[in-house]
Design a protein around this motif. Structure first.
Motif, PDB file in Angstrom:
ATOM      1  N   ILE A  95     -75.573  71.732 -62.006  1.00 35.17           N
ATOM      2  CA  ILE A  95     -76.905  71.394 -61.490  1.00 35.17           C
ATOM      3  C   ILE A  95     -77.245  72.345 -60.336  1.00 35.17           C
TER       4      ILE A  95
ATOM      5  N   ASP B 249     -77.988  60.834 -72.676  1.00 39.17           N
ATOM      6  CA  ASP B 249     -76.552  60.862 -72.952  1.00 39.17           C
ATOM      7  C   ASP B 249     -76.214  60.285 -74.328  1.00 39.17           C
TER       8      ASP B 249
ATOM      9  N   LYS C  70     -71.593  68.240 -65.478  1.00 42.96           N
ATOM     10  CA  LYS C  70     -72.983  68.297 -65.021  1.00 42.96           C
ATOM     11  C   LYS C  70     -73.066  68.632 -63.528  1.00 42.96           C
TER      12      LYS C  70
ATOM     13  N   GLU D  52     -81.429  58.905 -68.217  1.00 43.12           N
ATOM     14  CA  GLU D  52     -80.091  59.500 -68.308  1.00 43.12           C
ATOM     15  C   GLU D  52     -79.295  58.862 -69.450  1.00 43.12           C
TER      16      GLU D  52
ATOM     17  N   ASN E 222     -77.182  66.760 -70.515  1.00 39.14           N
ATOM     18  CA  ASN E 222     -76.677  65.491 -71.052  1.00 39.14           C
ATOM     19  C   ASN E 222     -75.202  65.604 -71.448  1.00 39.14           C
TER      20      ASN E 222
ATOM     21  N   ASN F 289     -81.660  71.229 -63.886  1.00 34.99           N
ATOM     22  CA  ASN F 289     -81.736  69.973 -63.127  1.00 34.99           C
ATOM     23  C   ASN F 289     -81.261  68.764 -63.923  1.00 34.99           C
ATOM     24  N   SER F 290     -80.888  68.966 -65.199  1.00 38.16           N
ATOM     25  CA  SER F 290     -80.161  67.906 -65.913  1.00 38.16           C
ATOM     26  C   SER F 290     -79.459  68.492 -67.123  1.00 38.16           C
TER      27      SER F 290
END
Lengths: 142, 444
Positions: B48, B14, B44, B10, B33, B30-31
């Motif tokens: 998600i 990021d 986020k 993560e 940044n 599912n993610s």
């Protein structure tokens, strides 16, 4: 064959392209209820109503809530787009058994009462309504 | 403090300047940044689990999804131009890279999409295109205007196009312009330079190969024709293609069919072919290096771009265009070239054509500290060229007559405002005065 590609075609409403990939995924995972739910809609949209009803019947026998609990947004269910198209199709014409079964199946994704109403009409139209009646009996009365 | 694997990933994501999101096999996010959150104005936590098409609302979500393309072709997607829509409804031009994530059994289990915000570049492009002429092609000479007309006339055609012209005349830009206004503009546009590949590799590039077809073929590979299916392929330096390849190309152009290298399955595609060459095609055919049947198949719509020395009246416009381009890119406030420099530029032969002119301006830009490019900052060969070569007039129109008409039109357009005329021509007021006097427009 990739289930993911089948999912993608389903999201893009390319139902005919999705079928072979989802069928392959189902062969590898015969209990895949999510795949079956998508395949029912794909078969309907490609005119394979008998195949759609056969899968639909399987799921109802297992647990009707698999279809009833569909969330239109979260599950990206296209029934809101498909139902008006189908209802428009045979406006003014005599409703065939396939048409009634199709709307019964589609409505079960979003409106149980409407689905039941179409199932009743279909049972009256069918020569052998046993399966339709089984489905009706499995559905909760709302 | 140690970071767990998930947290470390993560932190890495990021720290990227590019936006990035991943999806599972159902295409649920599912993610996402931090750069992605900022670009789209979303959190986020709010996205998600949602379908990517509901969040990014790109037109590709309903047509050519980049992950779909990777799943279909097996090759990752790079620099795909697209648009996304931010939470506030603002259109965001982006360039996308996409790949598929696979499990240990090589089954796709998700996808990763990274995207760069191209708004800045789009603004630069728009400014340049507005200031130029025809979809990024610069030039107002009648020979260029004829080409623009032809391109517009054949916009809806699916016929092959053959672009000829010396090196650096802008063949690729003409191909871009054709693509931009054609009915295939939203479909893939694949470019390949045929001269840079050895024969075996070229066949693999164009038609793809199957695993084991040759020593380095360790897995199946999709060729450019398959990637371009439904769209357009640009074959640069097509005349330099080996004869054996020309036979295969002829078949694709005629029938749309081909086989991957090492495979016997015949595949069919619908691809518009734009070919280009800087060779003299007649000589190439006479000497047996280019098949006549292929040439006539490709040459359905022929476009010949004149060399820059035959359209010198375009040089000031091109100079002005490149000044704007490099000012935007470099941030330097250089807006004009001085009279002496312009004389050198308009008098030079330009064997490397527009590309050489652009390089000269870029070179002068790098060397200049002032707001004006002086002659002393131009490349030496250009300054030397004018001394040892007499200026040659344009072949189709004498320079004097051409310039007279140009001045007349511009004076009328700007109601005799000399500053505006000088600005449009990309020359100083003194040079303009000298030219006006030479043509009898002024007596003082």
């Amino acid at each position: 064959m990739s289930e993911m590609l089948g999912n993608r075609y389903f999201l893009a409403r390319q139902f005919d392209k999705a079928i072979p990939y989802l069928e392959d995924a189902l062969a590898q995972n015969p209990d895949g209820d999510k795949i079956k739910k998508k395949l029912i809609l794909c078969f309907i949209q490609t005119g394979q109503i008998e195949r759609a009803f056969s899968l639909f019947y399987e799921l109802i026998e297992k647990n009707p809530n698999i279809i009833i609990d569909t969330d239109i947004y979260y599950d990206d269910c296209p029934c809101n787009e498909l139902i008006p198209e189908w209802e428009k199709k045979s406006k003014g014409e005599e409703k065939s058994l396939e048409y009634l079964e199709t709307l019964a199946m589609l409505y079960l994704y979003c409106n149980v009462n409407k689905s039941l109403s179409y199932l009743k009409k279909a049972s009256r139209k069918a020569d052998n309504p046993a399966k339709i009646i089984t489905v009706m009996n499995r559905l909760p009365k709302v | 403090m140690k970071l767990t694997n998930g947290k470390l990933t993560e932190v890495i994501l990021d720290s990227l300047g590019e936006g990035l999101f991943t999806v599972d096999k159902d295409f649920r996010i599912n993610s996402l940044n931090r750069a992605g959150e900022q670009m789209f104005g979303v959190k986020k936590a709010d996205v998600i689990g949602d379908f990517c098409k509901n969040v990014f609302k790109s037109k590709r979500c309903f047509g050519e999804c980049p992950i779909e393309r990777v799943l279909e072709n097996g090759a990752s997607v790079y620099d795909l131009e697209s648009e996304m829509v931010t939470k506030k409804g603002r259109r965001l031009p982006v360039k996308i890279n996409a790949s598929v994530l696979k499990d240990a059994e090589n089954k796709p289990i998700g996808g990763v999409v990274s995207f760069r915000d191209m708004s800045h570049l789009e603004t630069i492009q728009k400014n340049l295109i507005n200031a130029s002429g025809f979809h990024g092609v610069i030039g107002r000479h009648k020979s260029m205007v004829e080409i623009y007309k032809l391109i517009e006339e054949v916009a809806d055609s699916h016929s092959s196009v053959m672009i000829t012209g010396e090196s650096g005349t802008g063949k690729e830009m003409i191909a871009d312009a054709i693509q931009k206004i054609s009915s295939r503009k939203d479909k893939p546009f694949v470019k390949i330079n045929c001269s840079v590949f050895p024969p075996q590799l070229l066949a693999s590039e164009l038609f793809g190969h199957v695993k084991g077809a040759f020593t380095d073929a360790v897995k199946d590979r999709v060729g450019r024709f398959e990637i371009a299916d439904g769209g357009t392929i640009f074959l640069d330096e097509a005349a330099e293609m080996p004869l054996q390849m020309q036979v295969q190309l002829l078949r694709v152009v005629q029938e749309g069919t081909f086989e991957r290298v090492g495979e016997s399955i015949t595949r069919k595609v619908d691809v518009r072919v734009i070919a280009a060459t800087n060779k003299n095609v007649n000589v190439e055919m006479q000497e047996g290096r280019m098949r006549e049947d292929l040439f006539y198949r490709l040459n359905v719509i022929p476009i010949e771009i004149p060399p820059l020395r035959q359209r010198r009246s375009d040089i000031p416009h091109l100079v002005q265009h490149f000044l704007k381009k490099y000012a935007l890119i470099s941030g330097k406030n250089i807006t004009e070239v001085d009279d002496e420099a312009m004389d050198y530029l308009t008098g030079y032969q330009w064997p490397g054509n527009v590309r050489e002119l652009e390089n000269a301006i870029e070179y002068a830009f790098a060397r200049s500290k002032d707001t004006i490019i002086h002659a002393s900052k131009l490349p030496l060969n250009i300054r030397a060229g004018i001394k040892c070569t007499d200026r040659l007039p344009e072949e189709n129109m004498p320079v004097q007559a051409d310039e007279y008409l140009l001045l007349k039109n511009l004076l009328q357009k700007h109601q005799w405002n000399r500053s505006r005329v000088a600005a449009e021509m990309g020359i100083g007021r003194t040079t303009l005065w000298r030219r006006l006097k030479a043509h009898g427009f002024v007596n003082e």
